[in-house]
Structures are given as structure tokens and as C-alpha cells.
Design a protein around this motif. Structure first.
Motif, PDB file in Angstrom:
ATOM      1  N   MET A 186      10.543  12.995   6.275  1.00 13.75           N
ATOM      2  CA  MET A 186      11.584  12.606   7.239  1.00 13.75           C
ATOM      3  C   MET A 186      12.169  13.856   7.873  1.00 13.75           C
ATOM      4  SD  MET A 186      13.512   9.405   5.463  1.00 13.75           S
ATOM      5  CE  MET A 186      13.820  10.244   3.921  1.00 13.75           C
ATOM      6  N   ALA A 187      11.321  14.505   8.685  1.00  9.09           N
ATOM      7  CA  ALA A 187      11.689  15.773   9.311  1.00  9.09           C
ATOM      8  C   ALA A 187      12.841  15.597  10.293  1.00  9.09           C
ATOM      9  CB  ALA A 187      10.463  16.362  10.027  1.00  9.09           C
ATOM     10  N   PHE A 188      13.002  14.392  10.843  1.00  7.87           N
ATOM     11  CA  PHE A 188      14.058  14.197  11.851  1.00  7.87           C
ATOM     12  C   PHE A 188      15.457  14.332  11.245  1.00  7.87           C
ATOM     13  CE2 PHE A 188      13.781  10.012   9.993  1.00  7.87           C
ATOM     14  CZ  PHE A 188      15.031   9.450  10.129  1.00  7.87           C
ATOM     15  N   LEU A 189      15.587  14.336   9.893  1.00  7.04           N
ATOM     16  CA  LEU A 189      16.891  14.439   9.230  1.00  7.04           C
ATOM     17  C   LEU A 189      17.150  15.831   8.680  1.00  7.04           C
ATOM     18  CD1 LEU A 189      17.061  11.058   7.272  1.00  7.04           C
ATOM     19  CD2 LEU A 189      18.110  11.648   9.466  1.00  7.04           C
ATOM     20  N   SER A 190      16.534  16.834   9.234  1.00  8.81           N
ATOM     21  CA  SER A 190      16.676  18.174   8.681  1.00  8.81           C
ATOM     22  C   SER A 190      17.990  18.811   9.136  1.00  8.81           C
ATOM     23  CB  SER A 190      15.500  19.050   9.116  1.00  8.81           C
ATOM     24  OG  SER A 190      15.475  19.139  10.531  1.00  8.81           O
ATOM     25  N   GLY A 191      18.631  19.573   8.204  1.00  7.56           N
ATOM     26  CA  GLY A 191      19.780  20.423   8.525  1.00  7.56           C
ATOM     27  C   GLY A 191      21.071  19.671   8.737  1.00  7.56           C
ATOM     28  N   GLY A 192      22.208  20.355   8.437  1.00  5.87           N
ATOM     29  CA  GLY A 192      23.554  19.877   8.753  1.00  5.87           C
ATOM     30  C   GLY A 192      23.848  18.495   8.237  1.00  5.87           C
ATOM     31  N   ALA A 193      24.233  17.623   9.188  1.00 12.58           N
ATOM     32  CA  ALA A 193      24.593  16.258   8.821  1.00 12.58           C
ATOM     33  C   ALA A 193      23.389  15.483   8.317  1.00 12.58           C
ATOM     34  CB  ALA A 193      25.215  15.540  10.020  1.00 12.58           C
ATOM     35  N   GLY A 194      22.164  15.964   8.591  1.00 12.95           N
ATOM     36  CA  GLY A 194      20.978  15.284   8.087  1.00 12.95           C
ATOM     37  C   GLY A 194      20.986  15.203   6.575  1.00 12.95           C
ATOM     38  N   GLU A 195      21.454  16.248   5.916  1.00 11.64           N
ATOM     39  CA  GLU A 195      21.527  16.225   4.461  1.00 11.64           C
ATOM     40  C   GLU A 195      22.494  15.152   3.983  1.00 11.64           C
ATOM     41  OE1 GLU A 195      22.527  20.107   3.206  1.00 11.64           O
ATOM     42  OE2 GLU A 195      20.673  21.041   3.979  1.00 11.64           O
ATOM     43  N   LEU A 196      23.618  14.995   4.729  1.00 12.89           N
ATOM     44  CA  LEU A 196      24.581  13.948   4.368  1.00 12.89           C
ATOM     45  C   LEU A 196      23.961  12.567   4.551  1.00 12.89           C
ATOM     46  CD1 LEU A 196      27.471  13.094   3.591  1.00 12.89           C
ATOM     47  CD2 LEU A 196      28.073  13.237   6.022  1.00 12.89           C
ATOM     48  N   ILE A 197      23.139  12.417   5.605  1.00 13.57           N
ATOM     49  CA  ILE A 197      22.474  11.129   5.837  1.00 13.57           C
ATOM     50  C   ILE A 197      21.496  10.837   4.707  1.00 13.57           C
ATOM     51  CG2 ILE A 197      20.932   9.864   7.385  1.00 13.57           C
ATOM     52  CD1 ILE A 197      22.157  11.458   9.703  1.00 13.57           C
ATOM     53  N   LEU A 198      20.743  11.855   4.303  1.00  7.61           N
ATOM     54  CA  LEU A 198      19.774  11.659   3.212  1.00  7.61           C
ATOM     55  C   LEU A 198      20.485  11.307   1.907  1.00  7.61           C
ATOM     56  CD1 LEU A 198      17.250  14.564   3.900  1.00  7.61           C
ATOM     57  CD2 LEU A 198      16.775  12.098   3.964  1.00  7.61           C
ATOM     58  N   ALA A 199      21.672  11.890   1.693  1.00  9.96           N
ATOM     59  CA  ALA A 199      22.391  11.640   0.436  1.00  9.96           C
ATOM     60  C   ALA A 199      23.066  10.272   0.433  1.00  9.96           C
ATOM     61  CB  ALA A 199      23.442  12.734   0.213  1.00  9.96           C
ATOM     62  N   GLN A 200      23.196   9.685   1.608  1.00  7.65           N
ATOM     63  CA  GLN A 200      23.887   8.389   1.724  1.00  7.65           C
ATOM     64  C   GLN A 200      23.016   7.276   1.151  1.00  7.65           C
ATOM     65  OE1 GLN A 200      26.892   8.428   3.180  1.00  7.65           O
ATOM     66  NE2 GLN A 200      27.409   6.272   3.361  1.00  7.65           N
ATOM     67  N   ASP A 201      23.638   6.309   0.464  1.00 13.76           N
ATOM     68  CA  ASP A 201      22.914   5.143  -0.051  1.00 13.76           C
ATOM     69  C   ASP A 201      22.897   4.077   1.038  1.00 13.76           C
ATOM     70  OD1 ASP A 201      21.729   3.136  -1.443  1.00 13.76           O
ATOM     71  OD2 ASP A 201      23.369   2.823  -2.878  1.00 13.76           O
ATOM     72  N   GLU A 248      33.641  17.780  13.134  1.00 14.61           N
ATOM     73  CA  GLU A 248      34.868  18.515  13.411  1.00 14.61           C
ATOM     74  C   GLU A 248      35.887  17.626  14.129  1.00 14.61           C
ATOM     75  OE1 GLU A 248      33.939  22.059  15.490  1.00 14.61           O
ATOM     76  OE2 GLU A 248      32.515  22.776  13.990  1.00 14.61           O
ATOM     77  N   ILE A 249      35.410  16.721  14.972  1.00 20.80           N
ATOM     78  CA  ILE A 249      36.314  15.782  15.652  1.00 20.80           C
ATOM     79  C   ILE A 249      36.871  14.777  14.657  1.00 20.80           C
ATOM     80  CG2 ILE A 249      36.403  13.908  17.352  1.00 20.80           C
ATOM     81  CD1 ILE A 249      34.385  15.502  19.036  1.00 20.80           C
ATOM     82  N   LEU A 250      36.039  14.348  13.714  1.00 20.23           N
ATOM     83  CA  LEU A 250      36.491  13.391  12.691  1.00 20.23           C
ATOM     84  C   LEU A 250      37.541  14.009  11.771  1.00 20.23           C
ATOM     85  CD1 LEU A 250      33.064  11.804  11.729  1.00 20.23           C
ATOM     86  CD2 LEU A 250      35.010  10.565  12.715  1.00 20.23           C
ATOM     87  N   ALA A 251      37.469  15.295  11.536  1.00 18.44           N
ATOM     88  CA  ALA A 251      38.421  16.014  10.675  1.00 18.44           C
ATOM     89  C   ALA A 251      38.460  15.388   9.287  1.00 18.44           C
ATOM     90  CB  ALA A 251      39.797  16.070  11.325  1.00 18.44           C
ATOM     91  N   ASP A 252      39.616  14.901   8.866  1.00 18.94           N
ATOM     92  CA  ASP A 252      39.779  14.372   7.507  1.00 18.94           C
ATOM     93  C   ASP A 252      38.994  13.079   7.272  1.00 18.94           C
ATOM     94  OD1 ASP A 252      41.416  16.486   7.121  1.00 18.94           O
ATOM     95  OD2 ASP A 252      43.303  15.354   7.156  1.00 18.94           O
ATOM     96  N   LYS A 253      38.515  12.439   8.340  1.00 21.53           N
ATOM     97  CA  LYS A 253      37.745  11.205   8.174  1.00 21.53           C
ATOM     98  C   LYS A 253      36.311  11.490   7.700  1.00 21.53           C
ATOM     99  CE  LYS A 253      40.374   8.721  11.759  1.00 21.53           C
ATOM    100  NZ  LYS A 253      40.885   7.566  11.024  1.00 21.53           N
ATOM    101  N   HIS A 254      35.866  12.703   7.877  1.00 21.69           N
ATOM    102  CA  HIS A 254      34.546  13.154   7.421  1.00 21.69           C
ATOM    103  C   HIS A 254      34.653  13.596   5.966  1.00 21.69           C
ATOM    104  CE1 HIS A 254      30.677  15.243   7.383  1.00 21.69           C
ATOM    105  NE2 HIS A 254      31.306  16.338   6.955  1.00 21.69           N
ATOM    106  N   PRO A 255      33.714  13.279   5.072  1.00 24.48           N
ATOM    107  CA  PRO A 255      32.382  12.679   5.309  1.00 24.48           C
ATOM    108  C   PRO A 255      32.345  11.166   5.080  1.00 24.48           C
ATOM    109  CG  PRO A 255      32.451  13.584   3.130  1.00 24.48           C
ATOM    110  CD  PRO A 255      33.802  13.848   3.719  1.00 24.48           C
ATOM    111  N   LEU A 256      33.533  10.552   4.736  1.00 24.17           N
ATOM    112  CA  LEU A 256      33.519   9.131   4.377  1.00 24.17           C
ATOM    113  C   LEU A 256      33.166   8.240   5.568  1.00 24.17           C
ATOM    114  CD1 LEU A 256      36.703   8.932   2.093  1.00 24.17           C
ATOM    115  CD2 LEU A 256      34.293   9.093   1.421  1.00 24.17           C
ATOM    116  N   ALA A 257      33.269   8.790   6.788  1.00 23.13           N
ATOM    117  CA  ALA A 257      32.990   7.976   7.968  1.00 23.13           C
ATOM    118  C   ALA A 257      31.509   7.655   8.125  1.00 23.13           C
ATOM    119  CB  ALA A 257      33.510   8.690   9.221  1.00 23.13           C
ATOM    120  N   MET A 258      30.626   8.457   7.546  1.00 23.58           N
ATOM    121  CA  MET A 258      29.176   8.266   7.700  1.00 23.58           C
ATOM    122  C   MET A 258      28.768   6.905   7.135  1.00 23.58           C
ATOM    123  SD  MET A 258      26.422   9.696   8.887  1.00 23.58           S
ATOM    124  CE  MET A 258      26.582  11.490   8.882  1.00 23.58           C
TER     125      MET A 258
END
Length: 809
Positions: A1-16, A64-74
Motif C-alpha cells: 500500500m505505497a499510496f499510504l507512505s509518510g506523514g498522515a499515511g502512518e496514522l491511516i495505517l494504524a487506524q482500525d 495543523e488546522i485541526l490542532a487539538d482535534k488531531h489525531p482523533l479526527a481521523m
């Protein structure tokens, strides 16, 4: 799943993602994988909203726009993530889901992403995402936060507006002749020159201002409270250059401080060094006075709103609630987002909501004062009724600028009005009952005063007759003369009892109150009461053990209870039941139903004697306490029994209530104040009378009959008597007599009273023993350390009192 590489991609991969409609990323539709891959590789804030659940997927810059809402907003619902601005986003999200692109260069949002509410601005575009030609599966957004740029532009515009306002104000001042001076400050040399008007404004010498002076000399006359702020303003403009405007007070030559506004500009060299600071002075005294008057008016208005317990609010010209509304928020608990526009109506009772909105819109359309009432849910969930009054504020052009309204809580008033309406007849009945009670109390007071006066005069007559009889006693032979003499003595005794009853009713009898245990007193009386009632009447006593002690003269209370028992016996000739019960009672307010009208609030013990006898009708009940009023046969009663009970209770600090109905019996309740302690003090024993050894007595009494009788008794007891018919005559005798061992004086004498005589006698002879005799039964006022003997008295009582005085004096 190369399209999920780097940055927020890691958060997406870690998400259930297994419990979501998207499922794991490897199963995502190809269009979604493609756009997510592009998004994660971009440096611009981007996000995807996918599916009916509006699942949010975003890149690192958007975090950065989400601020305190990140990472729970994902992976959460996009509209739930931004719940505080849901109302601003719903329509544009729906538009994108309908396949219509949305682009906005500046949207204003009030977001809560850092724990507080803040204004934010964005430019963005919403593009529909399709899985096929027919259906839209989500949206893609590329956005840029432009908040800082907007704020800078706003500050620049505000600065330019202030500059224009300053320029306009200067021009207006020029046009109106309000400029009161000009100056030029050469900054490198700190040399200030100014015109004559400037000099007058600052209380300075015109010559000095022409030739020049330093800034410290210029600001020397500035008001001490304004000088620190002036120095700060000058320092800022010297540092940054440009326009300057500041208001402060200066001391003029007339000794008064005056408000001025200084307007100028600091010119700087290319390297930023300040060079010159020219400017003008504007007179703003009138404007400041007007602003002060306006502020005071606003404060008075706010105070008036607070005084009526009102909630102040404002609406715009269209009748919509906008801006900060602290009063409304505190009342309802609604936030800005909840009450703005017509959101305030959600706090109105459902039955009142639409009628309120209709009436409000009609008032707004017609531009008239709005007066209404409705129910509002308070922040704690309680419904309260409010009266509303709102008025339009009109601008100079005649258009409505805004609406100002007040909600006043009238819940209690409306409830009271409803109660008043329901109980009007009951209230009239209570007023009538209270009026009757007051009239009766006033009548009893008048009759009591009359009875007390009669008893006093009668006591004087009895004393005169009794004194003469006492002297004649030794000369009356046995047989018929002695029997007649004894009958005369009995008549005096009965007369004294009669006057005692009158004085008891008039509340002028001598009482000796002390803490008394009611249960003990009644137990000692029970045999007497049972004998008095006879065998046909069943007698019950009900006194709880926790009944408080009362402060009362025990003998007088026994007499009152015995009188009531006799009345009950006479009302039950065929037998019946008499119940004596007592208990603690607290009176919260004067005039409570069932209690004496004049009984003061406090703690009492209520003693009730209730019989099952013949009772009384209303006319009889109304006169029950009147002296000499009786329904008994002639010779069976004096009509003073209830009068004595009434007088004793009131004189003891309590009262009496009576309830009766013909054929159903009578209940009389005596209220006696509770005692503060439970210990009675025993009276010291009286010393035995000792024979006189020709002591000299000064006797002062204006009543010839009393004076003659008392003189005879005193001489019979072995005293020498100096008689005086007035206080003045007694003082003359006291001054001229060789010796006086004791003085006896009447209390009520015309001219100089007995009290005045005692004061003068003590001044002439400080150690002289004095005996005060009176036909009244209460303790005379104004005498201290003085023995009192009440008329009519027997020779033995007089002898005992004189023996005590002469043995201690």
C-alpha cells in the motif's frame, strides 16, 4: 500500500478501519486510493470526506488546522469533528454530495480547536468524488487558512479608518473653530515651540512658548492621572513614527483641568531617527462631557434593568440575535451558536414558541414596541415565566439600528396573582375576622382602663373603711354588734376580691412570674379540680413530658385554670368531658388564624381546656371576655372569671383564644411564654412584726378617708403620726419636724405625686425608710429601693412592713 507512505499515511495505517463502511485500506476503491495518495504527497492542507458516514481522511498539513482535534479526527464523521460549525458546513457539504463543486475565497468560521472559541478564515474548494458517472461517493477539499492575512488586512483597514477619522476630526475642528493651539517639537534638540493658544491651553507663558521650551516643561501641567498614559503614547509614536492622537487633561490658567486632544505626526529620517513632531490641539471637553453623560445614562439603564431583576439583550434591525449576549446566555445556558438568529426560540416553552415568533416578527415589521409574556427554560431546566419589553433604536435617518429588550422574571408575581384571584373571598373573610379581633382587642383595652381606674378608687374606699373598722374592733361588744362588725369585715374582703378581679382583667395586678413546670403544677391541682368538677364530669389531663416550662405567676395560673374548670362544669349540668391539654407552640407572625389577634411572634406553651358543654353562639362569644358579662343565673357568677383569665394571660406576655359553638362545647386556650430556665427562686421569709416603740410616722395621702383610717391604725399600733394631705405639705413637715422615723405616702396624689415626694424626701433625708401605698395593683414606675403595699391592707400587713423597714433602715 505505497499510496499510504509518510506523514498522515502512518496514522491511516494504524487506524482500525474494520468496523467502518470503508473497510481496510487495501480494499478501498481505486478512485479513493488515488486521491488519498495525491493528498498525502501534497504540502497544501487537504482532506477527503467519503461515503454516507462522511468519513474524514486528511494529510499532515491539515492536521495543523485541526490542532487539538488531531489525531482523533481521523476516520470520524466530518460534521461531528467540526460540530461547533456544523451549521456553516452542512449546506456546502450537501451541495458537493449533489455533484456541484463549491469554491469560496473567504469563509468566516468560529472554531473551537484549541480549547477556546476563535475566529478563523479559509479559502477552499470542494470537488465531488465519483466512483462512476452516476453517483457521488464523497468530496475532496484543498484549503488554505488565511486568518492571519485577513487579520492584518483588518488591522490595516482599521488603522486607515482611524487615520481618516483623525483627519476628519481635525477638519471638523478647523471648520468649527475647535483648534486651540499648534506646536512644533524639534526632536533632536528637544525644543518645543507653540502659539499663544497652545500656551493658554497648557497654562504656560506665551513668551516662553514662542521662544521654546523642553517637553518636560510642556507636560508639567498635565493631570497626574493622565501623565503616565501620555508618556507611553509619546514613546510609542517616537519609536514607530507616523500619526499620533491622544486625549488628556491639562491645567489651565483659571485653575481648572480641561480635556484636550493632541493630534500630530512624527517625521523620521531614512534610518528611522525621529526628527520632528508637529501637531495641533483640539478642544474635546464638550465631547467628553457628552460621552460621560452617555456612559452614565447607560449605567443607569443597566442599573434599572438589574433593579427589576431583568435580563438585557439586543437584536439586529431584522430582529435576529447577534453578538455577545451574556445575560441571555447566563439565563438559558445557550451558547452563541445556539441562540444566534432565531436560535433563542429553542429556550422558549414549546407551547409559546410559535406565538412568540409570530408576535415578534409582527413587531419588527411594524417597528413598534414589543410587549409579551412567555415561558423560558432556565439553564437548570426549570421553566420560568417572563415579561418581555423591547424597543427599537432609531438612527439619524429614521431607520431601525437595533432592538434592545429586557426579560423580567414575573413567575412569583403571576403565581401570587393567581393565588390572590383564587383566594379573594378567603382574604376578605380573613380581613373581616382580623378587623373584628382588633376592634374586640381595642374594646377590651378601653374597658380594662376603665375597670382599673374604678378598682383604684374602690380600693381607697375599702382602705378607709377597713382602717376605721380595725380601730373600732376593740370597742365592739359580743352579740349582735359583733356579728354586724364581722359582716362588715367580710364585705370589705369580698370587695377586695372584686377589685382584685377587676385589676386582673385590667392587667394591673401584681404578678410574681417564675419558671414553672406545667405538669407538676397540674398534678398538684388535679385533686382540687376533680372535687370542683364533681362525679358527672370525666376529667383528662394530656401534657407531654417535653412541654417547656413557662414564665408565669403559678398562683395566678392556678386561679385561671380553676376559673375555666368552674365555667366548664356549669356548662355541663348533665355531665360530660373536660380535657386539659398543653404543648409547645410557636407563633410565626401576628394575627395567625386560631391565635389571639395581638399575640406577638415567639415561643409559647398553649394550655387548652375543652369541654363538651352547651357552648356559646356568636353574639355571646363576642362578649365572653367583657367584665361582668355572664350567662349564668343571678347569684351564680360575677362575670369576671374569663376577664381574669384574659388579664392574667396578657399581663404575663401571652394571650387567650376561645372557640365555641352552640351545643358543641367550648375550648379556651391560654398562651404563656416559655421560660428560659427551670429554676424558681424561693422568696426570703418575712421577719415577724415587732411592736413599735413610739416611732414617728409621716403619713401623706390626699384622700381624707384613707388618711383618717390609716392614722387611726398607726396610732393603734403604737406609732406617733404626722399627717399631710399632699406631697408639698409632707415635705414641709419633713423639713420642720424634729424627727421622722419612717414615711408612708400614697402613689397617686394631685400636684406632687408619691414618686416625686419620695425623690425629694431622699434628697432631704437619704436614709429615711419609705413605704409606698397604692390602690393600683401593678408596680409603680420611677421608684427604686422602695417597699410597696397595696390597698386595701390589713393592720397586720402594715405592721409587718413597718417592722421590716425599721429593722433594716
Amino acid at each position: 500500500m505505497a499510496f499510504l507512505s509518510g506523514g498522515a499515511g502512518e496514522l491511516i495505517l494504524a487506524q482500525d478501519w474494520t468496523n467502518t463502511s470503508l473497510g481496510p485500506p487495501e480494499l478501498w476503491p481505486l478512485p479513493l486510493k488515488t486521491i488519498v495518495g495525491v493528498m498525502l504527497g501534497s504540502a497544501q492542507p487537504m482532506f477527503v470526506v467519503w461515503g454516507t458516514e462522511r468519513t474524514l481522511i486528511y494529510n499532515t498539513p491539515y492536521a495543523e488546522i485541526l490542532a487539538d482535534k488531531h489525531p482523533l479526527a481521523m476516520g470520524k464523521d466530518f460534521l461531528d469533528v467540526w460540530s461547533e460549525i456544523r451549521g456553516d458546513l452542512e449546506d456546502i457539504v450537501a451541495q458537493a454530495y449533489r455533484g456541484e463543486p463549491v469554491q469560496m475565497d473567504d469563509i468566516t468560521l468560529f472554531m473551537e480547536r484549541r480549547g477556546y472559541r476563535e475566529e478563523a478564515h479559509f479559502s477552499f474548494s470542494y470537488s465531488p468524488l465519483r466512483v462512476d458517472v452516476e453517483s457521488v461517493a464523497g468530496l475532496f477539499c484543498a484549503c488554505t487558512e488565511i486568518t492571519e492575512r485577513v487579520m492584518v488586512q483588518r488591522r490595516l483597514m482599521e488603522s486607515e479608518a482611524r487615520a481618516r477619522a483623525d483627519a476628519q476630526r481635525v477638519q471638523l475642528a478647523l471648520d468649527a473653530g475647535a483648534i486651540i493651539g499648534t506646536w512644533f517639537w524639534h526632536l533632536p534638540t528637544d525644543h518645543v515651540t507653540a502659539d499663544e493658544q497652545f500656551a493658554r491651553s497648557f497654562g504656560l507663558s506665551p513668551e516662553v512658548c514662542r521662544t521654546g521650551l523642553g517637553i518636560e516643561q510642556v507636560i508639567a501641567t498635565v493631570h497626574p492621572d493622565d501623565k503616565p498614559g501620555l508618556m507611553v503614547a509619546i514613546a510609542e509614536v517616537l519609536e514607530h513614527g507616523g500619526a499620533y492622537a491622544h486625549q488628556y487633561r491639562v491645567l489651565r490658567q483659571d485653575g481648572r483641568y480641561h480635556w484636550i486632544e493632541a493630534n500630530g505626526r512624527v517625521e523620521q529620517a531614512p534610518d528611522g531617527t525621529p526628527l520632528s513632531f508637529p501637531g495641533i490641539l483640539i478642544d474635546v471637553e464638550s465631547r467628553r462631557a457628552a460621552e460621560t453623560a452617555l456612559r452614565e445614562s447607560e449605567e443607569r439603564f443597566r442599573a434599572a434593568v438589574q433593579a427589576v431583576n431583568g435580563i438585557l439583550w439586543t437584536n439586529n434591525a431584522d430582529g435576529e440575535m447577534q453578538g455577545a449576549q451574556p445575560g441571555w446566555s447566563a439565563l438559558t445556558g445557550q451558547s452563541y451558536d445556539e441562540y444566534r438568529g432565531y436560535g433563542w426560540a429553542k429556550a422558549v416553552h414549546p407551547d409559546d414558541t410559535q406565538p412568540t415568533i409570530d408576535a415578534w416578527k409582527a413587531a419588527v415589521a411594524e417597528g413598534r414596541t414589543f410587549i409579551y409574556e412567555h415561558r423560558v427554560r432556565r439553564h437548570d431546566g426549570v421553566w420560568r415565566r417572563f415579561s418581555i419589553r423591547a424597543v427599537p433604536l432609531i438612527d439619524a435617518g429614521g431607520a431601525i439600528r437595533e432592538w434592545v429588550g429586557v426579560h423580567t422574571d414575573v413567575t412569583e408575581q403571576r403565581e401570587a396573582a393567581a393565588v390572590l384571584e383564587r383566594s379573594r373571598e378567603e382574604l376578605e373573610r380573613l380581613v373581616q375576622e382580623r378587623t373584628i379581633q382588633l376592634v374586640q382587642a381595642q374594646k377590651m383595652e378601653v374597658v380594662g382602663q376603665l375597670s382599673g381606674g374604678m378598682a383604684h378608687d374602690f380600693n381607697n374606699l375599702l382602705q378607709g373603711i377597713g382602717g376605721c373598722l380595725a380601730v373600732l374592733d376593740r370597742y365592739v361588744p359580743d352579740g349582735p354588734p359583733r356579728r354586724l362588725f364581722t359582716a362588715a369585715e367580710e364585705a370589705i374582703t369580698r370587695g377586695a376580691q372584686l377589685t382584685h378581679s377587676l385589676l386582673a382583667f385590667a392587667r394591673r395586678q401584681m404578678l410574681t412570674p417564675k419558671p414553672t413546670r406545667l405538669l407538676s403544677l397540674l398534678e398538684s391541682m388535679q385533686p382540687l379540680l376533680e372535687r370542683t368538677l364533681g362525679g358527672l364530669i370525666h376529667f383528662d389531663i394530656d401534657v407531654p413530658a417535653d412541654t417547656a416550662p413557662v414564665m408565669v405567676d403559678p398562683a395566678q395560673l392556678e386561679s385561671a385554670i380553676l376559673n375555666l374548670a368552674i365555667n366548664a362544669r356549669d356548662a355541663m349540668p348533665q355531665g360530660g368531658v373536660l380535657t386539659l391539654r398543653a404543648g409547645n407552640a410557636s407563633i410565626g407572625r401576628q394575627g395567625e388564624p386560631g391565635h389571639p389577634a395581638d399575640l406577638a411572634p415567639g415561643d409559647y406553651v398553649a394550655i387548652t381546656l375543652a369541654d363538651t358543654g352547651t357552648g356559646m353562639d356568636e353574639p355571646t362569644l363576642a362578649r365572653a371576655f367583657e367584665p361582668f358579662f355572664t350567662t349564668k343565673d343571678i347569684g351564680r357568677g360575677s362575670g369576671l372569671g374569663l376577664s381574669m383569665v384574659y388579664g392574667m394571660a396578657v399581663q404575663s406576655g401571652g394571650g387567650v383564644a376561645i372557640a365555641s359553638e352552640a351545643g358543641k362545647g367550648t375550648a379556651v386556650t391560654i398562651f404563656i411564654p416559655r421560660a428560659m430556665e427551670d429554676e424558681a427562686m424561693a422568696a426570703p421569709p418575712s421577719p415577724a412584726a415587732k411592736p413599735a416603740s413610739r416611732r414617728i410616722v409621716l403619713l401623706a395621702d390626699d384622700d381624707h378617708l384613707v388618711r383618717t383610717g390609716a392614722s387611726a391604725v398607726l396610732e393603734m399600733l403604737g406609732y406617733d403620726v404626722l399627717a399631710a394631705a399632699s406631697g408639698a405639705e409632707a415635705l414641709k413637715v419633713l423639713q420642720e419636724a424634729e424627727a421622722v422615723d419612717v414615711m408612708i405616702t400614697d402613689y397617686a396624689m394631685p400636684g406632687m405625686s408619691g414618686v416625686a415626694l419620695i425623690r425629694e424626701a431622699r434628697r432631704l433625708a437619704p436614709g429615711l425608710p419609705i413605704l409606698l401605698i397604692t390602690g393600683y395593683a401593678d408596680q409603680p414606675e420611677g421608684v427604686e429601693r422602695c417597699t410597696v403595699l397595696h390597698k386595701p391592707f390589713r393592720p397586720q400587713a402594715l405592721a409587718e412592713q413597718l417592722a421590716i423597714l425599721l429593722s433594716t433602715g
